[in-house]
Design an enzyme around this catalytic site. Structure first.
Site, short mmCIF file in Angstrom:
data_model
loop_
_atom_site.label_atom_id
_atom_site.label_comp_id
_atom_site.label_asym_id
_atom_site.label_seq_id
_atom_site.Cartn_x
_atom_site.Cartn_y
_atom_site.Cartn_z
N LYS A 130 0.84 -1.20 0.00
CA LYS A 130 0.00 0.00 0.00
C LYS A 130 0.87 1.24 0.00
O LYS A 130 1.91 1.29 0.67
CB LYS A 130 -0.87 -0.02 1.26
CG LYS A 130 -1.51 1.30 1.62
CD LYS A 130 -1.39 1.65 3.11
CE LYS A 130 -0.02 2.09 3.51
NZ LYS A 130 0.05 2.76 4.85
N PRO A 136 9.89 -4.75 3.64
CA PRO A 136 10.42 -4.45 4.97
C PRO A 136 9.28 -4.26 5.97
O PRO A 136 8.19 -3.82 5.61
CB PRO A 136 11.21 -3.14 4.76
CG PRO A 136 10.89 -2.66 3.39
CD PRO A 136 10.27 -3.76 2.62
N ALA A 149 7.31 -2.76 9.33
CA ALA A 149 7.12 -1.44 9.97
C ALA A 149 7.70 -0.33 9.11
O ALA A 149 8.52 0.46 9.54
CB ALA A 149 7.76 -1.42 11.37
N GLY A 166 2.52 -3.49 5.03
CA GLY A 166 2.82 -4.91 4.83
C GLY A 166 1.99 -5.82 5.71
O GLY A 166 1.31 -6.71 5.21
N ALA A 199 -1.66 -5.64 4.69
CA ALA A 199 -1.89 -6.34 3.41
C ALA A 199 -1.85 -7.85 3.63
O ALA A 199 -2.62 -8.60 3.02
CB ALA A 199 -0.85 -5.91 2.38
N ASP A 253 -5.63 0.18 8.22
CA ASP A 253 -5.33 0.03 6.79
C ASP A 253 -5.86 -1.27 6.20
O ASP A 253 -5.79 -1.48 4.99
CB ASP A 253 -3.81 0.04 6.56
CG ASP A 253 -3.21 1.44 6.66
OD1 ASP A 253 -3.97 2.42 6.60
OD2 ASP A 253 -1.97 1.53 6.79
O1 C5P Z 1 -5.05 0.81 13.28
P1 C5P Z 1 -3.64 0.40 13.53
O2 C5P Z 1 -3.52 -0.65 14.60
O3 C5P Z 1 -2.91 0.00 12.29
O4 C5P Z 1 -2.90 1.69 14.08
C1 C5P Z 1 -1.65 1.66 14.72
C2 C5P Z 1 -1.44 2.94 15.49
O5 C5P Z 1 -1.34 4.04 14.61
C3 C5P Z 1 -2.60 3.30 16.40
O6 C5P Z 1 -2.45 2.70 17.67
C4 C5P Z 1 -2.50 4.81 16.48
O7 C5P Z 1 -1.49 5.17 17.40
C5 C5P Z 1 -1.99 5.18 15.11
N1 C5P Z 1 -3.08 5.58 14.19
C6 C5P Z 1 -3.71 6.80 14.40
N2 C5P Z 1 -4.70 7.20 13.53
C7 C5P Z 1 -5.05 6.44 12.49
C8 C5P Z 1 -4.41 5.20 12.26
C9 C5P Z 1 -3.42 4.81 13.13
O8 C5P Z 1 -3.40 7.52 15.35
N3 C5P Z 1 -6.00 6.87 11.66
#
Ligand code: C5P
Length: 274
Positions: A9, A92, A94, A99, A102, A134
């Site tokens: 992505k 890679p 993080a 990744g 997906a 995502d």
């Molecule tokens: O949703 P996901 O677990 O992938 O998000 C990881 C971290 O990224 C969240 O804990 C948050 O700190 C941050 N995040 C955010 N706003 C978003 C997506 C992610 O603050 N729209």
């Protein structure tokens, strides 16, 4: 044996609009996908295995997004979590390329195929939504504007075949840390228009906080932006991977040579938008 590609992505633009009470951020982002990425395979047996060039970053992790996706699918659809899942990790970890998201989305598609469940089944979307911000976009791997946490999707026309060069300087950055460093200033939403025009007029609001965590990202962006034929150079997601969109395959090739010569230890991948 069933196999699903897990296309990487890109956030061609990522506008952070507002900090929410639930710890997330309200976004307006331009999601696009590229022709390369990880692969998830479902075979006979049971358990989970990782191979591929970036397997080392995940080996030994019992809790990852693939196994969580399989468990969530089994619970949502009332099926036994059968089969052996192999993740071939080519991206890679993080790195802003979605990744893990997906991979989770590909796992859901794979299990949906096996159980004859339609991709637009709302229960499948609910699984994706619960796995990460995502993952819904990755479930469809279609060019889209994402709002909310990124899960409210509006399909838009893509620019398939656009040459892309991905460059990662070998630093892993924490998404939560980068979001936490956003300055809280709403710089406005996305423009209207065709994909590449909207992307060019946009920005990635996570670049400044990511740069303060990993200043090398600035070097990647400068190097990409100064390549001949680079239509756009930007960081994806919370970084550290940056992408260049190029006017031609030849220009992308010349840029790859220049980046690899200057930084042989950086990870680079030539690909195209889907
Ligand atoms: O949703 P996901 O677990 O992938 O998000 C990881 C971290 O990224 C969240 O804990 C948050 O700190 C941050 N995040 C955010 N706003 C978003 C997506 C992610 O603050 N729209």
């Amino acid at each position: 044996m069933l196999t699903e590609p897990a296309p990487a992505k890109l956030n061609l633009a990522l506008h952070v609009r507002r900090r929410r009470d639930d710890g997330y951020h309200e976004l307006e982002t331009l999601f696009a996908f590229v022709a390369d990425g990880d692969t998830v395979t479902l075979g006979e047996g049971e358990g989970f295995a990782v191979d591929g060039p970036f397997a080392g970053a995940l080996t030994g992790e019992s809790d990852n997004l693939v196994t969580r996706a399989a468990a969530r699918f089994a619970a949502a659809f009332g099926v036994e979590p059968a089969g052996r899942i192999t993740l071939t990790k080519r991206l890679p970890v993080a790195s802003g390329l979605g990744g893990g998201s997906a991979d989770a989305a590909a796992t859901l598609r794979l299990l949906a195929r096996r159980e004859d469940i339609a991709l637009d089944d709302p229960r499948l979307f609910a699984c994706a939504d619960a796995l990460g911000s995502d993952v819904p976009a990755c479930l469809y791997s279609r060019t889209a504007i994402g709002r909310g946490r990124g899960e409210q999707l509006q399909w838009i026309d893509g620019a398939p075949g656009t040459p892309v060069l991905l460059v990662n300087p070998g630093v892993a950055v924490s998404t939560a840390q980068v979001f936490g460093g956003w300055d809280g200033l709403d710089r406005g939403g996305l423009d209207d228009g065709d994909l590449l025009a909207v992307a060019k007029a946009g920005r990635n609001d996570l670049e400044p906080p990511a740069l303060s965590v990993a200043p090398v990202i600035g070097e990647v962006l400068d190097l990409l932006a100064t390549q001949r034929g680079a239509a756009l150079a930007r960081m994806s997601g919370s970084g550290a991977t940056c992408f260049g969109l190029f006017d031609s395959v030849a220009a992308r090739g010349v840029a790859l040579e220049a980046v690899s010569a200057a930084h042989p230890d950086w990870w680079c991948l030539e690909t195209v938008l889907l």
